[in-house]
Design an enzyme around this catalytic site. Structure first.
Site, short mmCIF file in Angstrom:
data_model
loop_
_atom_site.label_atom_id
_atom_site.label_comp_id
_atom_site.label_asym_id
_atom_site.label_seq_id
_atom_site.Cartn_x
_atom_site.Cartn_y
_atom_site.Cartn_z
N ARG A 15 0.82 -1.22 0.00
CA ARG A 15 0.00 0.00 0.00
C ARG A 15 0.85 1.26 0.00
O ARG A 15 0.42 2.31 -0.46
CB ARG A 15 -0.99 -0.03 1.16
CG ARG A 15 -2.09 -1.08 0.97
CD ARG A 15 -3.03 -1.14 2.15
NE ARG A 15 -2.38 -1.57 3.36
CZ ARG A 15 -2.35 -2.83 3.82
NH1 ARG A 15 -2.96 -3.78 3.15
NH2 ARG A 15 -1.73 -3.12 4.93
N GLU A 52 7.37 -10.79 14.73
CA GLU A 52 6.93 -11.51 15.93
C GLU A 52 7.24 -12.99 15.83
O GLU A 52 7.51 -13.66 16.81
CB GLU A 52 5.42 -11.34 16.13
CG GLU A 52 4.98 -9.95 16.50
CD GLU A 52 3.48 -9.87 16.62
OE1 GLU A 52 2.95 -10.52 17.54
OE2 GLU A 52 2.86 -9.19 15.79
#
Length: 132
Positions: A15, A52
Protein backbone atom coordinates in the site's frame (compact mmCIF):
# COMPACT_ATOMS: atom_id res chain seq x y z
CA UNK A 1 6.88 17.84 2.84
CA UNK A 2 7.48 20.53 0.25
CA UNK A 3 10.55 22.65 0.84
CA UNK A 4 12.54 19.86 2.50
CA UNK A 5 14.74 19.15 -0.51
CA UNK A 6 13.27 15.68 -0.98
CA UNK A 7 14.77 13.95 -4.04
CA UNK A 8 12.98 10.60 -3.75
CA UNK A 9 9.96 9.08 -2.07
CA UNK A 10 10.29 5.48 -0.86
CA UNK A 11 7.08 3.45 -0.48
CA UNK A 12 6.88 0.21 1.48
CA UNK A 13 5.19 -2.76 -0.21
CA UNK A 14 2.38 -2.77 -1.06
CA UNK A 15 0.00 0.00 0.00
CA UNK A 16 2.99 2.30 0.42
CA UNK A 17 3.38 2.06 -3.36
CA UNK A 18 -0.02 3.67 -3.84
CA UNK A 19 0.44 6.47 -1.30
CA UNK A 20 4.15 6.93 -2.01
CA UNK A 21 3.78 7.16 -5.78
CA UNK A 22 1.14 9.85 -5.38
CA UNK A 23 3.36 11.84 -3.02
CA UNK A 24 6.33 11.45 -5.42
CA UNK A 25 4.22 12.77 -8.29
CA UNK A 26 2.99 15.70 -6.20
CA UNK A 27 6.58 16.56 -5.21
CA UNK A 28 7.94 15.97 -8.72
CA UNK A 29 10.57 13.46 -7.55
CA UNK A 30 11.49 9.82 -8.17
CA UNK A 31 9.84 6.84 -6.50
CA UNK A 32 11.69 3.99 -4.77
CA UNK A 33 9.81 0.73 -4.17
CA UNK A 34 10.80 -1.04 -0.94
CA UNK A 35 9.88 -4.68 -1.57
CA UNK A 36 10.03 -8.08 0.03
CA UNK A 37 13.09 -10.16 -0.85
CA UNK A 38 13.19 -11.56 -4.38
CA UNK A 39 10.50 -9.32 -5.91
CA UNK A 40 12.68 -6.70 -7.63
CA UNK A 41 14.55 -7.35 -10.89
CA UNK A 42 18.22 -6.52 -11.20
CA UNK A 43 20.81 -5.93 -8.50
CA UNK A 44 19.39 -5.23 -5.04
CA UNK A 45 20.54 -4.60 -1.49
CA UNK A 46 18.57 -5.94 1.46
CA UNK A 47 17.93 -5.46 5.13
CA UNK A 48 16.77 -8.14 7.58
CA UNK A 49 14.36 -7.24 10.35
CA UNK A 50 12.63 -9.09 13.17
CA UNK A 51 8.99 -10.11 13.08
CA UNK A 52 6.93 -11.51 15.93
CA UNK A 53 7.33 -14.95 14.38
CA UNK A 54 10.77 -14.79 12.73
CA UNK A 55 12.87 -12.68 10.36
CA UNK A 56 12.04 -11.09 7.02
CA UNK A 57 14.02 -9.12 4.44
CA UNK A 58 13.20 -6.00 2.43
CA UNK A 59 15.12 -4.82 -0.64
CA UNK A 60 15.66 -1.82 -2.90
CA UNK A 61 17.51 -1.52 -6.21
CA UNK A 62 21.23 -1.11 -5.52
CA UNK A 63 21.58 1.98 -7.71
CA UNK A 64 18.35 3.84 -6.99
CA UNK A 65 19.63 6.35 -4.38
CA UNK A 66 23.00 7.38 -3.03
CA UNK A 67 24.75 10.02 -0.96
CA UNK A 68 23.31 13.46 -1.42
CA UNK A 69 19.78 12.16 -1.94
CA UNK A 70 17.06 13.05 0.57
CA UNK A 71 14.42 10.33 0.86
CA UNK A 72 10.92 10.63 2.32
CA UNK A 73 9.55 7.28 3.55
CA UNK A 74 5.81 6.71 3.02
CA UNK A 75 3.45 3.89 4.03
CA UNK A 76 -0.20 3.48 4.91
CA UNK A 77 0.28 2.32 8.50
CA UNK A 78 2.88 2.30 11.25
CA UNK A 79 2.29 -0.29 13.95
CA UNK A 80 5.32 -1.80 15.71
CA UNK A 81 7.71 0.03 13.39
CA UNK A 82 9.87 -2.94 12.41
CA UNK A 83 9.49 -2.58 8.66
CA UNK A 84 9.78 1.21 8.71
CA UNK A 85 12.95 1.15 10.86
CA UNK A 86 14.43 -1.51 8.55
CA UNK A 87 13.55 0.61 5.48
CA UNK A 88 15.26 3.66 6.98
CA UNK A 89 18.34 1.60 7.79
CA UNK A 90 18.42 0.14 4.27
CA UNK A 91 18.04 3.53 2.59
CA UNK A 92 20.69 5.08 4.82
CA UNK A 93 23.17 2.33 3.89
CA UNK A 94 23.23 3.86 0.40
CA UNK A 95 24.42 7.17 1.86
CA UNK A 96 21.03 8.81 1.41
CA UNK A 97 19.51 10.98 4.12
CA UNK A 98 16.20 9.81 5.57
CA UNK A 99 14.91 12.38 8.03
CA UNK A 100 11.15 12.33 7.36
CA UNK A 101 8.42 9.72 7.13
CA UNK A 102 4.69 9.93 6.56
CA UNK A 103 1.91 7.46 7.33
CA UNK A 104 -1.83 7.58 6.95
CA UNK A 105 -2.44 5.75 10.26
CA UNK A 106 -0.41 5.41 13.46
CA UNK A 107 -1.43 2.59 15.80
CA UNK A 108 -0.05 4.67 18.63
CA UNK A 109 -0.09 2.12 21.46
CA UNK A 110 2.21 -0.22 19.49
CA UNK A 111 5.06 2.31 19.62
CA UNK A 112 6.32 2.16 16.05
CA UNK A 113 6.34 5.90 15.48
CA UNK A 114 8.41 6.38 18.63
CA UNK A 115 10.91 3.73 17.48
CA UNK A 116 11.23 5.54 14.17
CA UNK A 117 11.68 8.91 15.92
CA UNK A 118 14.48 7.33 17.99
CA UNK A 119 16.40 6.82 14.72
CA UNK A 120 16.25 10.57 14.02
CA UNK A 121 13.28 10.49 11.67
CA UNK A 122 10.50 13.07 11.97
CA UNK A 123 7.18 11.18 11.73
CA UNK A 124 4.00 12.67 10.29
CA UNK A 125 0.66 10.84 10.45
CA UNK A 126 -2.84 11.78 9.34
CA UNK A 127 -4.71 9.71 11.97
CA UNK A 128 -3.93 7.99 15.26
CA UNK A 129 -5.73 5.03 16.78
CA UNK A 130 -5.17 2.75 19.75
CA UNK A 131 -3.16 -0.26 18.69
CA UNK A 132 -4.98 -2.77 20.86
Amino acid sequence: HRGLGITHVAGIEARGFIWGAGVAIALGVGFVPVRKKGKLPGETIGQNYALEYGVDTIEIHADVVDSGDRVLLIDDLIATGGTAVAAVSLLRRTGATVAHAGFVIDLEDLGGAEKLRATGVEVFTLMKFDGH
